[in-house]
Design a protein around this motif. Structure first.
Motif, mmCIF file in Angstrom:
data_model
loop_
_atom_site.group_PDB
_atom_site.id
_atom_site.type_symbol
_atom_site.label_atom_id
_atom_site.label_comp_id
_atom_site.label_asym_id
_atom_site.label_seq_id
_atom_site.Cartn_x
_atom_site.Cartn_y
_atom_site.Cartn_z
ATOM 1 N N TYR A 89 -31.107 -49.091 -28.102
ATOM 2 C CA TYR A 89 -30.412 -48.890 -26.826
ATOM 3 C C TYR A 89 -29.081 -48.164 -27.034
ATOM 4 N N VAL A 90 -28.371 -48.514 -28.100
ATOM 5 C CA VAL A 90 -27.099 -47.842 -28.394
ATOM 6 C C VAL A 90 -27.330 -46.370 -28.689
ATOM 7 N N ASP A 91 -28.362 -46.064 -29.468
ATOM 8 C CA ASP A 91 -28.643 -44.670 -29.800
ATOM 9 C C ASP A 91 -29.100 -43.880 -28.571
ATOM 10 N N ILE A 92 -29.871 -44.518 -27.701
ATOM 11 C CA ILE A 92 -30.335 -43.821 -26.493
ATOM 12 C C ILE A 92 -29.153 -43.440 -25.604
ATOM 13 N N PHE A 93 -28.205 -44.343 -25.431
ATOM 14 C CA PHE A 93 -27.069 -44.074 -24.539
ATOM 15 C C PHE A 93 -26.017 -43.173 -25.178
ATOM 16 N N SER A 297 -40.336 -47.734 -26.429
ATOM 17 C CA SER A 297 -40.364 -49.020 -25.729
ATOM 18 C C SER A 297 -39.017 -49.328 -25.101
ATOM 19 N N ALA A 298 -37.931 -48.974 -25.775
ATOM 20 C CA ALA A 298 -36.604 -49.181 -25.201
ATOM 21 C C ALA A 298 -36.408 -48.331 -23.952
ATOM 22 N N LEU A 299 -36.908 -47.100 -23.969
ATOM 23 C CA LEU A 299 -36.837 -46.259 -22.770
ATOM 24 C C LEU A 299 -37.668 -46.859 -21.631
ATOM 25 N N ALA A 300 -38.825 -47.424 -21.961
ATOM 26 C CA ALA A 300 -39.661 -48.061 -20.931
ATOM 27 C C ALA A 300 -38.971 -49.282 -20.335
ATOM 28 N N VAL A 301 -38.270 -50.047 -21.155
ATOM 29 C CA VAL A 301 -37.548 -51.220 -20.648
ATOM 30 C C VAL A 301 -36.403 -50.785 -19.734
ATOM 31 N N ILE A 302 -35.714 -49.718 -20.100
ATOM 32 C CA ILE A 302 -34.641 -49.201 -19.242
ATOM 33 C C ILE A 302 -35.207 -48.768 -17.893
#
Length: 325
Positions: A89-93, A297-302
């Motif tokens: 999540y940190v890397d995505i943002f 999966s983190a993008l899907a949760v967001i």
């Protein structure tokens, strides 16, 4: 002897008191047990859909939430999964340049569908509710695009948006002199695709509102007319408040439709060059060349949290107003 006869025929006793009738016994109705065959059918009717729902909705959803805290390329077994906590999540943002444009496009998509197809569908439903001539024909024609998949809608509108031979540029008279590249220009291709998506979504919204208008009690409209209200006042103050359950359904359907949009942009240019969406990023990271299961999966949760945020906030405001009323 007289006293005995009086008591036998409901008379009075020597003290003058009326003879009370014997109390009636209350019979308890026993619940009829279902036959074994009906129990089996009922168990299958409830159990099979519940099992399918759990296996294909809840298990993948909870699995995506769990895998969003991992770093896994999908190769090997579960023992090869490396748990990284909130690092994805940190890397995505902070380090994923495609995320913020995709999020912005999803929000634009949601706002556009909440305004344009909703207003157009409501207007068409009001017109069709007036028992127009050939109303059933108009209703079927307007709902027909909803039968088509978004991928097929993308192919149809590609033919309309072609620069030289497309229908739109030929109608505008710019096909030969200065054709507009509706799907190739990143400044306008998102809105061009939104028009195609709205063309399909309007028929569904129209049908939902038309069903709601059919359920409105005509006595309410008659009472408003007797009070001197015109057609606009009757609709805004009487009819539209009654459509509150339909508005909730329209909101939920529109949010889901906007945030899961994938087919139409993937058909046009695989979700690139101005058409980035979160659903495309999820697909590229999970089944693409990078094969980053945890990242996708983190993008899907967001994406899931964004959709739940809009729906829960609206429902909370609606039920809070009802409690105050």
């Amino acid at each position: 002897m007289t006293v005995v006869q009086d008591k036998a025929f409901g008379g009075t006793d020597p003290g003058g008191a009326a003879a009370s009738p014997p109390p009636r016994r209350r019979t308890r109705r026993r619940a009829t047990a279902l036959p074994s065959g009906d129990k089996l059918v009922l168990a299958l009717m409830l159990g099979v859909p519940s099992l399918v729902h759990v296996l294909f909705v809840w298990v993948p959803s909870l699995g995506s939430v769990a895998l969003s805290f991992s770093s896994w390329d999908g190769i090997g077994g579960f023992e090869d999964i490396e748990w990284v906590g909130f690092q994805n999540y940190v890397d995505i943002f902070t380090r994923y340049p495609r995320f913020w444009p995709a999020l912005q496009h999803n929000l634009i998509w949601l706002a556009f569908l909440l305004v344009v197809p909703t207003v157009a569908g409501l207007l068409l439903a009001v017109l069709l509710d007036r028992q127009l001539r050939f109303g059933r024909l108009y209703q079927s024609a307007l709902y027909l695009p909803m039968v088509l998949s978004l991928a097929l809608v993308g192919f149809i509108w590609q033919l309309i948006y072609q620069p030289e031979q497309g229908l739109l540029n030929n109608l505008l008279g710019t096909a030969e002199t200065n054709p507009t590249n509706w799907l190739g220009d990143p400044d306008i291709n998102l809105y061009a695709v939104l028009v195609a998506a709205a063309w399909r979504h309007t028929g569904y919204i129209m049908l939902l509102y038309l069903a709601g208008l059919k359920s409105v009690d005509p006595a309410l409209k008659e009472a408003a007319a007797l009070d001197g209200a015109n057609a606009f006042q009757t609709f805004t103050r009487v009819t539209f408040p009654v459509l509150k359950p339909v508005n909730i359904v329209v909101l939920v359907v529109t949010v889901i439709e906007a945030l899961r949009a994938f087919d139409i942009v993937y058909v046009v240019n695989k979700g690139r060059n101005g058409l980035e969406l979160l659903s495309v990023l999820v697909t590229d990271n999970i089944i693409g060349e990078s094969s980053r299961i945890g990242w996708g999966s983190a993008l899907a949760v967001i994406l899931l949290l964004i959709s739940l945020g809009f729906i829960i906030t609206y429902l909370f405001q609606v039920f809070r107003k009802e409690e105050r009323a």
